[in-house]
Design a protein around this motif. Structure first.
Motif, PDB file in Angstrom:
ATOM      1  N   HIS A  18      -1.584  -4.235  -6.858  1.00 33.97           N
ATOM      2  CA  HIS A  18      -2.650  -4.641  -5.946  1.00 33.97           C
ATOM      3  C   HIS A  18      -3.208  -6.009  -6.343  1.00 33.97           C
ATOM      4  N   THR A  35       3.935   6.668  -8.268  1.00 33.64           N
ATOM      5  CA  THR A  35       3.444   5.413  -8.836  1.00 33.64           C
ATOM      6  C   THR A  35       2.284   5.681  -9.789  1.00 33.64           C
ATOM      7  N   THR A  36       2.360   5.165 -10.989  1.00 37.32           N
ATOM      8  CA  THR A  36       1.278   5.363 -11.955  1.00 37.32           C
ATOM      9  C   THR A  36       0.074   4.532 -11.545  1.00 37.32           C
ATOM     10  N   PRO A  37      -1.142   5.000 -11.878  1.00 33.47           N
ATOM     11  CA  PRO A  37      -2.343   4.219 -11.538  1.00 33.47           C
ATOM     12  C   PRO A  37      -2.303   2.803 -12.093  1.00 33.47           C
ATOM     13  N   LYS A  40       0.301   0.833 -12.634  1.00 35.51           N
ATOM     14  CA  LYS A  40       1.193   0.003 -11.817  1.00 35.51           C
ATOM     15  C   LYS A  40       0.559  -0.293 -10.464  1.00 35.51           C
ATOM     16  N   ALA A  41      -0.113   0.693  -9.885  1.00 33.88           N
ATOM     17  CA  ALA A  41      -0.757   0.485  -8.590  1.00 33.88           C
ATOM     18  C   ALA A  41      -1.819  -0.605  -8.679  1.00 33.88           C
ATOM     19  N   TYR A  63       3.693   1.670  -1.496  1.00 29.52           N
ATOM     20  CA  TYR A  63       4.122   1.898  -2.873  1.00 29.52           C
ATOM     21  C   TYR A  63       2.956   2.405  -3.717  1.00 29.52           C
ATOM     22  N   MET A  64       1.776   1.799  -3.504  1.00 30.40           N
ATOM     23  CA  MET A  64       0.613   2.202  -4.296  1.00 30.40           C
ATOM     24  C   MET A  64       0.240   3.662  -4.040  1.00 30.40           C
ATOM     25  N   ARG A  65       0.455   4.122  -2.787  1.00 31.67           N
ATOM     26  CA  ARG A  65       0.069   5.496  -2.431  1.00 31.67           C
ATOM     27  C   ARG A  65       1.137   6.518  -2.786  1.00 31.67           C
ATOM     28  N   ASP A  66       2.296   6.044  -3.202  1.00 31.36           N
ATOM     29  CA  ASP A  66       3.374   6.961  -3.585  1.00 31.36           C
ATOM     30  C   ASP A  66       2.924   7.765  -4.805  1.00 31.36           C
ATOM     31  N   PHE A 124       0.827  -1.207   0.000  1.00 33.87           N
ATOM     32  CA  PHE A 124       0.000   0.000   0.000  1.00 33.87           C
ATOM     33  C   PHE A 124       0.859   1.254   0.000  1.00 33.87           C
TER      34      PHE A 124
END
Length: 423
Positions: free
Chosen positions: A39, A30-32, A34-35, A24-27, A22
């Motif tokens: 996930h 990070t492109t949507p 890749k997120a 990394y995803m919230r960075d 999470f």
């Protein structure tokens, strides 16, 4: 309400640890796309579809980094909240404690080792292992089944509000975790942390004092594995469990000699009518240790004298042990090791330090009340820092969280065993 609570079940990521996926995803970098893909990989691992190796390989390709870098990013997190670990140890005295995490079966090792899981939790349910995941009702039923409680008798502690809302529909209670202070406040509101130890009449509640003391208690332990040695040396004290444990090790074949060292100290001079070493020797004989295998050193009043007088006594008998198990009180393991490494004359002697296997929560007795134990532990930690400057011990690294615990306990009044002067 608190009377019916029998178990507390903790999520791992977002509670004990920041969730690395999470995070990394919230960075913002990070492109949507890749997120979303990451996930999806995380969800597949949680359901047991992907192994750790599969996840690492696919995540490394997705992020354009090496597999080693991906493993370090997602499976070697360093940010565990040790305050929460200490709290769990305290709570386990009165409640069943579970760990419930959406994670692959082979992915938890970098966060909680199998030994740590056994030490902290009565049951650990990993979604990839059981092939079900939160927020499915079945995984909560399984967790409660393994803990031996009903859903209505358990509290789920999770950082996801949706999970907390869902478990309430199953009949469980929940706490949506935001931070450590909020959690302890919620537990107090439920009555779980409401009681305070009346013997600790200081400007700190007992729960907080215990939390901090456990950090220092754990630091004092070395967890050295036992092996057969030439002799066992029991350091005398008022804690008779030390003598019992040393005798037990001898009877289990860990050495051919049992040496007991100790005169009368500040505490034992008012409790014993003979030197500590003779008291320990009597215990050993009652347990079945042959008296002719016991060597008694009855004069030492501190660890330095335990060393010098014992070494002189053994040398006078023509004994030069190549290996030695030193048995001491649990909270003196590290200080004992540091002192022996500095002062034992035979530098080639292999030293193993051990103590009775007693948890902090179970250690205090009527003769050794908790307040006294905490004061002594705090004083020993100060000596671990200061004694190397005086040439008494080798240097020992003190982690920042351990020293913060020391400072907070001293500020709260646990300063009765401190050195009179310290730089």
């Amino acid at each position: 309400m608190s009377q019916t609570i029998k178990a507390l079940i903790f999520d791992c990521f977002g509670v004990f640890y920041v969730d690395p996926v999470f995070a990394y995803m919230r960075d913002p970098a990070t492109t949507p796309a890749k997120a979303v893909t990451l996930h999806s990989l995380d969800e597949q691992a949680a359901r047991g579809v992907l192994s750790k190796q599969d996840f690492v390989e696919q995540a490394s390709v997705l992020l354009g980094i090496t597999a080693e870098a991906a493993e370090q990013r997602f499976f070697q997190s360093k940010g565990r909240d040790e305050r929460l670990v200490a709290l769990v140890k305290q709570l386990r005295r009165h409640y069943k404690i579970g760990l419930l995490s959406n994670i692959g079966a082979d992915m938890m090792g970098g966060f909680f080792s199998p030994a740590e899981r056994a030490d902290l939790f009565d049951a650990a349910i990993l979604s990839g292992e059981v092939k079900m995941a939160k927020p499915d009702r079945e995984i909560f039923e399984l967790a409660c089944q393994r803990l031996g409680v009903e859903l209505s008798e358990a509290v789920m502690i999770d950082d996801m509000q949706s999970t907390c809302d869902m478990v309430r529909t199953y009949g469980m209670r929940s706490i949506c975790y935001r931070d450590f202070a909020q959690l302890t406040e919620e537990l107090r509101r439920m009555g779980i942390l409401a009681k305070q130890n009346s013997s600790l009449k200081l400007n700190m509640n007992a729960a907080t004092a215990d939390d901090l003391a456990v950090i220092i208690w754990d630091y004092h332990h070395l967890h050295q594995p036992l092996e057969k040695c030439d002799a066992i040396l029991a350091l005398g004290s008022s804690d008779l469990r030390v003598g019992e444990y040393a005798a037990k090790l001898f009877l289990e074949g860990y050495a051919d000699w049992l040496v007991v060292s100790g005169g009368l100290g500040k505490i034992t001079k008012d409790r014993f009518n003979k030197p500590e070493a003779e008291v320990f020797a009597d215990i050993a004989v009652r347990m079945g240790v042959p008296r002719d295998r016991i060597i008694i050193e009855p004069e030492a009043t501190n660890t330095g004298q335990n060393i010098t007088l014992t070494h002189k006594l053994l040398e006078g008998r023509g004994l030069r042990p190549a290996s030695l198990i030193v048995v001491t009180k649990p909270y003196m393991e590290r200080r004992t090791y540091a002192t022996f490494q500095k002062q034992w004359p035979d530098t080639a002697t292999k030293l193993i330090v051990s103590s009775p296997p007693i948890e902090y929560a179970d250690y205090a007795t009527e003769e050794l009340p908790k307040e006294l134990v905490i004061n002594i532990m705090v004083g020993d930690l100060q000596r671990i820092k200061e004694y190397p400057k005086l040439g008494f011990q080798i240097e020992q690294d003190i982690p920042p969280n351990v020293w913060r615990a020391y400072e907070q306990l001293v500020a709260a009044g646990f300063d009765k065993a401190l050195m009179k002067e310290a730089s």
